[in-house]
Design an enzyme around this catalytic site. Structure first.
Site, PDB file in Angstrom:
ATOM      1  N   ASP A  41       0.814  -1.210   0.000  1.00 25.82           N
ATOM      2  CA  ASP A  41       0.000   0.000   0.000  1.00 25.82           C
ATOM      3  C   ASP A  41       0.848   1.261   0.000  1.00 25.82           C
ATOM      4  OD1 ASP A  41      -2.476  -1.084  -0.175  1.00 25.82           O
ATOM      5  OD2 ASP A  41      -2.958  -0.947   1.945  1.00 25.82           O
ATOM      6  N   LYS A  63      -3.511   3.404  -2.387  1.00 23.40           N
ATOM      7  CA  LYS A  63      -4.692   4.242  -2.564  1.00 23.40           C
ATOM      8  C   LYS A  63      -4.645   5.327  -1.496  1.00 23.40           C
ATOM      9  CE  LYS A  63      -7.999   1.262  -2.115  1.00 23.40           C
ATOM     10  NZ  LYS A  63      -7.239   0.071  -1.726  1.00 23.40           N
ATOM     11  N   MET A 175      -8.093   9.552   9.027  1.00 22.99           N
ATOM     12  CA  MET A 175      -8.348  10.134   7.709  1.00 22.99           C
ATOM     13  C   MET A 175      -9.285  11.336   7.773  1.00 22.99           C
ATOM     14  SD  MET A 175      -8.779   6.487   5.700  1.00 22.99           S
ATOM     15  CE  MET A 175      -9.903   5.863   6.966  1.00 22.99           C
TER      16      MET A 175
END
Length: 264
Positions: A41, A63, A175
């Site tokens: 990742d 991502k 996030m």
């Protein structure tokens, strides 16, 4: 936990932890070193390159917000493709793969083809950030609960706020560092005191970690400016009060050093 064995390849979901390779578990390190294919990742620390086998096929499938090198469906297909070739595959994710890592979606793809897998747990950025601060997310009599929220979608999904009214524990938002004003306003609307401390921790587990401390009221008005381009975590709760006051939290029922010595 693993599925039933088959004659096909094998997929290890390895949790890489929040930073340098020395936060990786021994089991995770063993799986990486024996892998034939590694799908990793975004935000992976460069120190991981030192344990990637030279013979392994390495694919970046990161991502990040608005920057998807591979879609989730493409990642699912790659896992199935390599496993059906009989390969030992490592799906390497940051933090702990079971927390907002889309683990269930990838496992479901493997199970639909009868492919064997295992999940290797790891250090989560949730706990790593608190460790960097020397703060416990749970404190007897102050915070007996933890809620972990997804800052990407929570503002658009009212169901995510159910049960948040006057929540008596510690709130962790992953996030959400680009939406500090909106998140602070919503928390206050849900009954969290406007004087509650909020901390933005960036690059947790790494040498360039930073922590910015404020209150919900001030954050609602001014936001919290990011200090880096790295990932951020928001912590909200009374366990961080000492960071605002510049002194350590004093707990009841904790004996003083002198009383301990007198009892010896």
């Amino acid at each position: 936990m693993s599925s039933n064995k088959t004659e096909q390849g094998f997929v290890s979901f390895v949790s890489g932890g929040p930073g340098p390779v020395d936060l990786l578990t021994l089991r995770g390190k063993s799986r990486i070193e024996s892998a034939e294919v590694i799908l990793y990742d975004a935000l992976l620390d460069p120190s991981f390159l030192s344990i990637f086998p030279e013979s392994a096929q390495i694919l970046y499938v990161g991502k990040r917000a608005k920057e998807h090198y591979r879609t989730q469906s493409e990642i699912n297909s790659l896992l199935v493709e390599f496993a059906t070739q009989g390969k030992r595959v490592v799906r390497l994710k940051g933090g702990d793969t079971s927390i907002f890592g889309r683990l269930s979606e990838e496992i479901q793809s493997l199970e639909s083809f009868g492919i064997d897998y295992e999940v290797v747990p790891g250090v989560s950025s949730v706990t790593a950030g608190a460790s960097d601060l020397g703060i416990s997310l749970t404190v007897r009599g102050l915070s007996r609960q933890i809620i972990i929220l997804d800052g990407h979608t929570i503002l658009e999904d009212e169901r995510s706020w159910m049960g948040m009214e006057n929540f008596p524990g510690t709130i962790v938002i992953l996030m959400g560092s680009q939406k500090t004003k909106e998140l602070a306003e919503r928390l206050i609307q849900k009954g969290v005191s406007e004087n509650t401390p909020i901390v933005l921790s960036e690059n947790v587990g790494k040498s360039n970690v930073t922590h910015t401390v404020s209150t919900l009221a001030n954050t609602m008005l001014n936001g919290i400016e990011k200090q880096s381009k790295g990932p951020g975590i928001l912590y909200v709760g009374e366990v961080f009060r000492s960071l605002l006051q510049g002194e350590r939290l004093v707990l009841d029922e904790v004996p003083s050093p002198s009383s301990i010595l007198e009892s010896l």
